[in-house]
Design a protein around this motif. Sequence first.
Motif, PDB file in Angstrom:
ATOM      1  N   ILE A  38     -31.919  46.400  -8.848  1.00 28.33           N
ATOM      2  CA  ILE A  38     -30.584  46.031  -8.384  1.00 28.33           C
ATOM      3  C   ILE A  38     -30.481  44.519  -8.202  1.00 28.33           C
ATOM      4  CG2 ILE A  38     -28.885  46.345  -6.550  1.00 28.33           C
ATOM      5  CD1 ILE A  38     -29.390  48.801  -8.321  1.00 28.33           C
ATOM      6  N   GLY A  39     -31.582  43.896  -7.758  1.00 25.68           N
ATOM      7  CA  GLY A  39     -31.591  42.442  -7.627  1.00 25.68           C
ATOM      8  C   GLY A  39     -31.432  41.751  -8.966  1.00 25.68           C
ATOM      9  N   VAL A  40     -32.092  42.292 -10.011  1.00 20.04           N
ATOM     10  CA  VAL A  40     -31.918  41.737 -11.354  1.00 20.04           C
ATOM     11  C   VAL A  40     -30.492  41.949 -11.831  1.00 20.04           C
ATOM     12  CG1 VAL A  40     -32.695  41.865 -13.747  1.00 20.04           C
ATOM     13  CG2 VAL A  40     -34.354  42.087 -11.895  1.00 20.04           C
ATOM     14  N   CYS A  41     -29.915  43.090 -11.483  1.00 14.01           N
ATOM     15  CA  CYS A  41     -28.504  43.332 -11.814  1.00 14.01           C
ATOM     16  C   CYS A  41     -27.608  42.238 -11.236  1.00 14.01           C
ATOM     17  CB  CYS A  41     -28.058  44.686 -11.271  1.00 14.01           C
ATOM     18  SG  CYS A  41     -28.744  46.121 -12.124  1.00 14.01           S
ATOM     19  N   GLU A  42     -27.995  41.746 -10.054  1.00 14.74           N
ATOM     20  CA  GLU A  42     -27.187  40.717  -9.403  1.00 14.74           C
ATOM     21  C   GLU A  42     -27.171  39.425 -10.209  1.00 14.74           C
ATOM     22  OE1 GLU A  42     -24.635  39.489  -6.317  1.00 14.74           O
ATOM     23  OE2 GLU A  42     -25.348  41.431  -7.019  1.00 14.74           O
ATOM     24  N   LEU A  43     -28.240  39.145 -10.963  1.00 20.35           N
ATOM     25  CA  LEU A  43     -28.247  37.952 -11.820  1.00 20.35           C
ATOM     26  C   LEU A  43     -27.123  37.987 -12.835  1.00 20.35           C
ATOM     27  CD1 LEU A  43     -32.057  37.463 -12.589  1.00 20.35           C
ATOM     28  CD2 LEU A  43     -30.622  36.071 -11.088  1.00 20.35           C
ATOM     29  N   ALA A  44     -26.751  39.189 -13.264  1.00 20.41           N
ATOM     30  CA  ALA A  44     -25.635  39.327 -14.200  1.00 20.41           C
ATOM     31  C   ALA A  44     -24.325  39.595 -13.475  1.00 20.41           C
ATOM     32  CB  ALA A  44     -25.917  40.466 -15.182  1.00 20.41           C
ATOM     33  N   ASN A  45     -24.388  40.350 -12.377  1.00 26.25           N
ATOM     34  CA  ASN A  45     -23.171  40.761 -11.690  1.00 26.25           C
ATOM     35  C   ASN A  45     -22.420  39.588 -11.079  1.00 26.25           C
ATOM     36  OD1 ASN A  45     -21.293  42.642 -10.402  1.00 26.25           O
ATOM     37  ND2 ASN A  45     -22.345  42.125  -8.510  1.00 26.25           N
TER      38      ASN A  45
END
Length: 503
Positions: A390-397
């Motif tokens: 989810i933290g990696v998702c935040e890099l895109a989100n």
Amino acid sequence: MKTSISFIKSYVSIIYKQMLPDYTQINLIVPMVIEETKMITTIGFPLFAMGLVSYLKNMISVACMGRLGRLELAGGALAIGFTNITGYSVLSGLAMGMEPLCSQAFGSRNLQLVNLTLQRTIFMLLFASLPIGILWINLEPVMLKLNQDPEIIHIASLYCRYAVPDLIFYCILNPLRIFLRTNGKTWPLMWCSLLSTVLHFPITNFLAFTLNLGVQGVALSTILTNLSTSVFILGYMFFTHANKSEPMSEPMSKPESLGEGWDVLFRLAISSCLAVCSEWWWYELMTLLAGYLHKPHIALATSAIVIQTTSLMYTLPSALSMSISTRVGNELGAGEPGRAHLATLVAVGLALLTSVFGLLGITFGREAWGKVFTNDSEVLELTMAALPIIGVCELANCPQTTCSGVLRGSARPSIGARINLCSFYLVGTPVAIFSAFVWKLGFLGLCYGLLAAQVACLLSILTVIYKTDWVKEASDARELVGRSSECTYEAQTMECEQGFGYI
């Protein structure tokens, strides 16, 4: 990361060579970037604080339902999810249709158009709330036909029935928030929201426990909180208007027929609604799929923690998105494409920076954060495995959410809607299903589906922003809102201070 760095370098090159030909010296560029950063943070920080306050309000409601009992918590949680999906997400999306019109009209000093747009949006939302209210009233028979648990459905239906009047206040409150935000008045908006949230806990406690109204009391407290917020905002606007002695702004340079204005607003509102709901509903789809996994109670509990985590983390990119939407809309309305472009670049840079901090925070603090919600060893173990993804998702989100604000500010929400639909349902959903059920990754597979959707969305929206013709967007803004006169940035800022006079 390399793609992001390349993207920023390309933007800097464009600003040097095309959009800002008069500022070729680095000692002139840096002050402009600093000034723009201050403007974005001045608008965005109160919005970020308001997002945290809203998150706290929701936690208070859930915590009070938890104190009522396990059945009340299950029914109340189902009702909150149902009302979010069928009501609040739709109304929020529709209300965002007024955002480009108001922000560009404030920039061009067409305050009559701002007033018309605010009124039309309120009427549109009230009309849209009628079928939503009917659906909420009839929740119980609909769910019983789907073979849901009767006791849980009964509790959920009580909450929804008592929450129906909240639709009226929400239809008024949401446009008022956008009105203040597009005018850059985010600090009063934050204080009004904070004050009503401070009152939310004693009101909820009094209605739910002192008067023994239970879940119905929680629903009524939400209504009173939104009502009080609306009253505080209207009081601020009235007080500001009563103390203004400056002359009003010029009227619109071209008359606008009632049909023409509604047509534009409907087009923007429907596109904005699709953009918001397509992303919002995907998380509910993720929860639904989690129920079909091995040990579904563990997957569903982890899904609830993940959604709460993403909701909290979303407050910052959401604030950036709303602030850049205001900045881009104001500058395009004022006929300043270079400033709109610079604001976009600065906002994307801030988004990339904050997303890195989000990744680090959620990765290193995943164990402590998981223990806030549960002590179950299996749920905690799965949560700790999912949160870094989810933290990696935040890099895109974070960057893609910020860029979505750019599209709204430049009156292009239809592009964002198409990107969200394709990214989440043509990319994210297949990846989630294959990863979770075919490749047997379980709940982590659903998280990988979210990651795929966010990355696809980011790449698509960055391509659109990169290819934007800002001069054309400024010309389109002039056609959309009808600039009353050529004006400097300082002049339009002073005029916006008088914007409440038309209400």
